[in-house]
Design an enzyme around this catalytic site. Structure first.
Site, PDB file in Angstrom:
ATOM      1  N   ASN A   1      39.457  15.013 -15.094  1.00  0.00           N
ATOM      2  CA  ASN A   1      39.048  14.975 -16.498  1.00  0.00           C
ATOM      3  C   ASN A   1      40.206  15.540 -17.304  1.00  0.00           C
ATOM      4  O   ASN A   1      40.439  16.745 -17.297  1.00  0.00           O
ATOM      5  CB  ASN A   1      37.777  15.820 -16.679  1.00  0.00           C
ATOM      6  CG  ASN A   1      37.364  15.943 -18.139  1.00  0.00           C
ATOM      7  OD1 ASN A   1      37.933  15.284 -19.007  1.00  0.00           O
ATOM      8  ND2 ASN A   1      36.378  16.793 -18.404  1.00  0.00           N
TER       9      ASN A   1
ATOM     10  N   GLU B   1      28.842  21.635 -12.848  1.00  0.00           N
ATOM     11  CA  GLU B   1      29.963  22.407 -13.391  1.00  0.00           C
ATOM     12  C   GLU B   1      29.428  23.673 -14.046  1.00  0.00           C
ATOM     13  O   GLU B   1      28.977  23.630 -15.209  1.00  0.00           O
ATOM     14  CB  GLU B   1      30.719  21.587 -14.444  1.00  0.00           C
ATOM     15  CG  GLU B   1      31.348  20.329 -13.911  1.00  0.00           C
ATOM     16  CD  GLU B   1      32.531  19.885 -14.752  1.00  0.00           C
ATOM     17  OE1 GLU B   1      33.622  19.752 -14.186  1.00  0.00           O
ATOM     18  OE2 GLU B   1      32.384  19.707 -15.962  1.00  0.00           O
TER      19      GLU B   1
ATOM     20  N   GLY C   1      37.775  26.299 -16.570  1.00  0.00           N
ATOM     21  CA  GLY C   1      38.989  26.754 -17.238  1.00  0.00           C
ATOM     22  C   GLY C   1      39.172  28.264 -17.228  1.00  0.00           C
ATOM     23  O   GLY C   1      40.007  28.800 -17.952  1.00  0.00           O
TER      24      GLY C   1
ATOM     25  N   GLY D   1      39.600  19.631 -13.994  1.00  0.00           N
ATOM     26  CA  GLY D   1      40.186  19.706 -15.332  1.00  0.00           C
ATOM     27  C   GLY D   1      41.677  20.004 -15.246  1.00  0.00           C
ATOM     28  O   GLY D   1      42.503  19.117 -15.008  1.00  0.00           O
ATOM     29  N   GLY D   2      42.034  21.266 -15.420  1.00  0.00           N
ATOM     30  CA  GLY D   2      43.437  21.681 -15.493  1.00  0.00           C
ATOM     31  C   GLY D   2      44.307  21.135 -14.372  1.00  0.00           C
ATOM     32  O   GLY D   2      45.431  20.669 -14.615  1.00  0.00           O
TER      33      GLY D   2
ATOM     34  N   LYS E   1      40.542  15.761 -20.408  1.00  0.00           N
ATOM     35  CA  LYS E   1      40.113  16.405 -21.665  1.00  0.00           C
ATOM     36  C   LYS E   1      41.039  15.960 -22.813  1.00  0.00           C
ATOM     37  O   LYS E   1      41.500  14.831 -22.825  1.00  0.00           O
ATOM     38  CB  LYS E   1      40.035  17.921 -21.486  1.00  0.00           C
ATOM     39  CG  LYS E   1      39.157  18.303 -20.279  1.00  0.00           C
ATOM     40  CD  LYS E   1      38.784  19.746 -20.231  1.00  0.00           C
ATOM     41  CE  LYS E   1      37.914  20.014 -18.998  1.00  0.00           C
ATOM     42  NZ  LYS E   1      37.438  21.383 -18.912  1.00  0.00           N
TER      43      LYS E   1
ATOM     44  N   HIS F   1      29.239  16.450 -20.391  1.00  0.00           N
ATOM     45  CA  HIS F   1      30.118  17.588 -20.113  1.00  0.00           C
ATOM     46  C   HIS F   1      29.700  18.776 -20.977  1.00  0.00           C
ATOM     47  O   HIS F   1      29.307  18.603 -22.139  1.00  0.00           O
ATOM     48  CB  HIS F   1      31.578  17.213 -20.385  1.00  0.00           C
ATOM     49  CG  HIS F   1      32.525  18.219 -19.806  1.00  0.00           C
ATOM     50  ND1 HIS F   1      32.780  19.418 -20.430  1.00  0.00           N
ATOM     51  CD2 HIS F   1      33.206  18.234 -18.646  1.00  0.00           C
ATOM     52  CE1 HIS F   1      33.617  20.117 -19.664  1.00  0.00           C
ATOM     53  NE2 HIS F   1      33.897  19.423 -18.580  1.00  0.00           N
TER      54      HIS F   1
ATOM     55  N   SER G   1      37.448  25.262 -12.200  1.00  0.00           N
ATOM     56  CA  SER G   1      38.585  25.957 -11.585  1.00  0.00           C
ATOM     57  C   SER G   1      38.820  25.548 -10.135  1.00  0.00           C
ATOM     58  O   SER G   1      39.173  26.377  -9.284  1.00  0.00           O
ATOM     59  CB  SER G   1      38.425  27.481 -11.709  1.00  0.00           C
ATOM     60  OG  SER G   1      38.406  27.854 -13.085  1.00  0.00           O
TER      61      SER G   1
HETATM   62  P1  13P Z   1      38.841  23.146 -14.916  1.00  0.00           P
HETATM   63  O1  13P Z   1      39.130  22.467 -13.592  1.00  0.00           O
HETATM   64  O2  13P Z   1      40.026  23.218 -15.817  1.00  0.00           O
HETATM   65  O3  13P Z   1      38.129  24.453 -14.719  1.00  0.00           O
HETATM   66  O4  13P Z   1      37.804  22.172 -15.695  1.00  0.00           O
HETATM   67  C1  13P Z   1      36.703  21.693 -15.022  1.00  0.00           C
HETATM   68  C2  13P Z   1      36.060  20.671 -15.873  1.00  0.00           C
HETATM   69  O5  13P Z   1      35.517  20.974 -16.929  1.00  0.00           O
HETATM   70  C3  13P Z   1      36.127  19.272 -15.430  1.00  0.00           C
HETATM   71  O6  13P Z   1      35.266  18.460 -16.175  1.00  0.00           O
END
Ligand code: 13P
Length: 251
Positions: free
Chosen positions: A9, A167, A173, A234-235, A11, A96, A213
């Site tokens: 993702n 999640e 994050g 995410g990251g 974002k 989300h 994370s």
């Molecule tokens: P992170 O992996 O950055 O914690 O984000 C997870 C997320 O929200 C994926 O949709």
């Protein structure tokens, strides 16, 4: 058959040029060393039409991060599920926690979005998860059960087409990952809710991803659990090497 999936993702990150470069790099890396799981990249809307022709669909699917709760019409700034599908994208993240928290997406709005996504042959990656105060109060099961209401109005055939992602908001994050035991416990609970509603076969076939994370160093210990079928990242999805490291947890 239940699928293992690693989905990114992005974002609100990456310009179009940066996104194209990342998609090309991922495609090269996965062509050289094929994944043992399904891989999906979910990008900002404006990237979709450029990114989908660049990736080998046998290696990677492309998805959006949202779609409108209306089919078409005078909804300035919105992007419909049909428009997403017309780019060649096959997936869409819905529900989300950032959409729920910052854009007021309710169970009823999400129900419309999921139905429109399915009507346009998109696979919804439907996210659920509790905030920290809810976890500390031991209310996580209650919260995810209520969030599932958006998808529990689906027919069994339609429910069978969706992917779920758990999640925990406190892990997104923050660098604070759910422990493998915490993830397994709530994933098993989510699967039991699906079994209660749709029966064991549909529950057994439902992919439930973990997000929050997730990184190369912890992906394997999370994914090895029987009810954790991959991750929503995410990251760590913003760098090809990190994302590949997570995909390799299935090797
Ligand atoms: P992170 O992996 O950055 O914690 O984000 C997870 C997320 O929200 C994926 O949709």
């Amino acid at each position: 058959m239940r699928k293992n999936i690693v989905a990114g993702n992005w974002k609100m990150n990456k310009t179009l040029q940066e996104g194209i470069a990342l998609a090309k790099e991922l495609n090269e890396v996965l062509t050289a060393d094929k994944p043992n799981c399904d891989v999906v990249i979910c990008t900002p809307f404006i990237h979709l039409a450029s990114v989908t022709p660049l990736v080998d669909p046998s290696l990677m699917g492309v998805g959006a991060e949202n779609c409108a709760d209306k089919a078409e019409g005078a909804y300035t700034g919105e992007v419909s599920a049909a428009m997403v599908a017309s780019t060649g994208a096959k997936y869409v993240i819905l529900g989300h926690s950032e959409r729920r928290a910052y854009y007021g997406e309710t169970v009823a709005i999400l129900e419309e979005k999921v139905k429109l996504a399915l009507a346009n042959n998109l696979t919804p990656i439907f996210c659920i998860g509790e905030v920290l105060e809810e976890r500390e109060a031991g209310k996580q099961n209650e919260v995810v059960a209520a969030q599932l209401a958006s998808v529990f109005s689906l027919s069994p055939a339609d429910f069978g087409k969706i992917v779920l992602a758990y999640e925990p908001v406190w892990a997104i994050g923050t660098g604070k990952t759910a422990t493998p035991a915490q993830a397994q416990e709530i994933h098993a609970f989510i699967r039991s809710l699906v079994a209660g509603k749709y029966g064991k076969e549909i529950a057994d076939n439902c992919s439930i991803l973990y997000g929050g994370s997730c990184k190369p160093s912890n992906a394997k210990e999370l994914f090895v659990n029987p009810d954790v079928d991959g991750g929503l990242i995410g990251g760590a999805a913003l760098k090809a090497a990190d994302f590949k490291g997570i995909i390799d947890a299935f090797k």
